[in-house]
Design an enzyme around this catalytic site. Structure first.
Site, mmCIF file in Angstrom:
data_model
loop_
_atom_site.group_PDB
_atom_site.id
_atom_site.type_symbol
_atom_site.label_atom_id
_atom_site.label_comp_id
_atom_site.label_asym_id
_atom_site.label_seq_id
_atom_site.Cartn_x
_atom_site.Cartn_y
_atom_site.Cartn_z
ATOM 1 N N CYS A 1 0.844 -1.191 0.000
ATOM 2 C CA CYS A 1 0.000 0.000 0.000
ATOM 3 C C CYS A 1 0.883 1.246 0.000
ATOM 4 C CB CYS A 1 -0.953 -0.053 1.190
ATOM 5 S SG CYS A 1 -2.271 1.192 1.172
ATOM 6 N N ILE A 2 0.748 2.134 0.971
ATOM 7 C CA ILE A 2 1.527 3.365 1.019
ATOM 8 C C ILE A 2 2.909 3.169 1.642
ATOM 9 C CG2 ILE A 2 0.639 4.100 3.279
ATOM 10 C CD1 ILE A 2 1.354 6.388 0.218
#
Length: 225
Positions: free
Chosen positions: A137-138
């Site tokens: 994800c991030i």
């Protein structure tokens, strides 16, 4: 379970902590593969608290990252400072905006961000000792500041985050939600997860691939010793 993986959390909840599905899917796959794990989180106050129903900040409320992360780990968790790389074969950092708010200040500073000192101190030894590192994800945005330049990672197709990674010296690779990017030289594995996923099954496919590859890399390390 002879192999052990450290899982670093950043709170509980997509908007101010660790993404719950990403964390759960990571732990599920580790368990399915017979790989042991222990969870860690920094014992600090959250950047802020988000009402996940309205997605608005909650004024006048504060929460502790370690205590919130304990919700995800069913209470079985330790402070990040107690994470010792020599006790583990790999480390995985799920996503969620807590990564950009609690483990770093990327949410406010962009490519001028700084990473939490305790995170850098505990994860750098994994990289120095060629132990696999998984991020989703991030969380791959941390890699240039955390590990160094010219390491290939992915957050999917997000142009602003990809641009920030490049500006910090990283190498961003576009990637589908159900796939992974592997930097074999630096032993870093990343996947977009909920940067792209619209269904939990989509996130699961990429996350399971990431965990599987981390497991393979741990086996290779053992064979090479």
């Amino acid at each position: 379970m002879t192999k052990q993986v450290a899982v670093v959390l950043a709170g509980c909840g997509v908007f101010d902590g660790s993404e719950i599905y990403e964390t759960t899917l990571t732990l599920l796959r580790l368990d399915q593969l017979g790989i042991g794990y222990r969870c860690f989180a920094p014992d600090i106050e959250q950047h802020h608290v988000i009402n996940h129903l309205t997605q608005e900040p909650v004024e006048g409320e504060s929460r502790n990252v370690l205590q919130e992360s304990a919700r995800l780990a069913r209470g079985d968790i330790q402070p990040l400072e107690e994470l010792k790389a020599d006790e583990f074969d790999a480390v995985i950092v799920p996503g969620g905006f807590g990564v950009a708010k609690n483990l770093s200040d990327f949410a406010s500073e962009g490519d001028g961000m700084q990473v939490l000192d305790a995170l850098k101190e505990t994860l750098t030894p994994f990289w120095e000792n060629a132990k696999p590192i998984g991020m989703m994800c991030i969380s791959p945005v941390l890699v240039p500041r955390l590990l160094g330049d010219s390491i290939a990672v992915t957050v999917g197709h997000d142009p602003s985050v990809a641009g920030a990674i490049s500006a910090m010296g990283g190498l961003h690779r576009s990637c589908a939600v159900d796939d992974i990017v592997v930097d074999l030289e630096h032993r870093v594995v990343t996947t977009p997860a909920y940067m792209l996923a619209t269904r939990i099954s989509e996130a699961a496919t990429g996350i399971f691939k990431l965990v599987d590859r981390i497991g393979e890399m741990m086996d290779q390390k053992v064979l090479n010793q």
